[in-house]
Design an enzyme around this catalytic site. Sequence first.
Site, PDB file in Angstrom:
ATOM      1  N   SER A  24       3.673   6.134  -3.766  1.00 59.38           N
ATOM      2  CA  SER A  24       2.351   5.521  -3.959  1.00 59.38           C
ATOM      3  C   SER A  24       1.175   6.486  -3.834  1.00 59.38           C
ATOM      4  CB  SER A  24       2.159   4.360  -2.985  1.00 59.38           C
ATOM      5  OG  SER A  24       1.980   4.841  -1.676  1.00 59.38           O
ATOM      6  N   LYS A  83      -2.778   5.626   2.655  1.00 61.06           N
ATOM      7  CA  LYS A  83      -3.544   5.380   1.419  1.00 61.06           C
ATOM      8  C   LYS A  83      -4.872   6.135   1.519  1.00 61.06           C
ATOM      9  CE  LYS A  83      -0.728   2.114  -0.175  1.00 61.06           C
ATOM     10  NZ  LYS A  83       0.413   2.626  -0.867  1.00 61.06           N
TER      11      LYS A  83
END
Length: 187
Positions: free
Chosen positions: A40, A78
């Site tokens: 990701s 993230k």
Amino acid sequence: MEKKKKGGFRETIVLLVMGVGIALLLQAFVVGSFYIPSESMENTLQVNDRVFVNKLAGAPERGDIVVFKGWNGEDTIKRVIGVGGDKVVCCDSKKRITINGKPLEESSYLFPEDFPSGDKFDVTVPAGKLWLMGDHRSASADARSHMEEPGKGFIGVDAVVGTAVVRYWPLSRGMIFTKPESFAKVK
């Protein structure tokens, strides 16, 4: 002479125990090591990379890469796109994410040939919250994937474990993280 040997051995054991104790305190409160389990955050972070995280970095800022207790309660990594008060919208006429009306140029970190978002959204980040997205947007279950949940995709600043400062493994890809320039233009 035998007393001297015992003293040296005790001193060595005490120093060893103190060293381990200091290392454990640093790991618990100052710096942590985290493993990257998914794609990701590619290409910034690859599967099996390891990063050091500064647990004393202070409040996360736009552009920071952070480790936080994620939507499923696990440590997650993230990029911070929006902070409290920011209006984050996808997408403008050139298919760019905007923050407070300013387009975000993401080519320096976005996965090659990926797009800023396949999902349209228009959110205002509440105070004390963050809007977080992966760099490989089409492979990231980030804030966009959790908009229908009670927290509306936002993560509390208090859920942040720390800010990633360096990729130390593999050695061949070692890197100190800096904020992308595009975030400096956002007010």
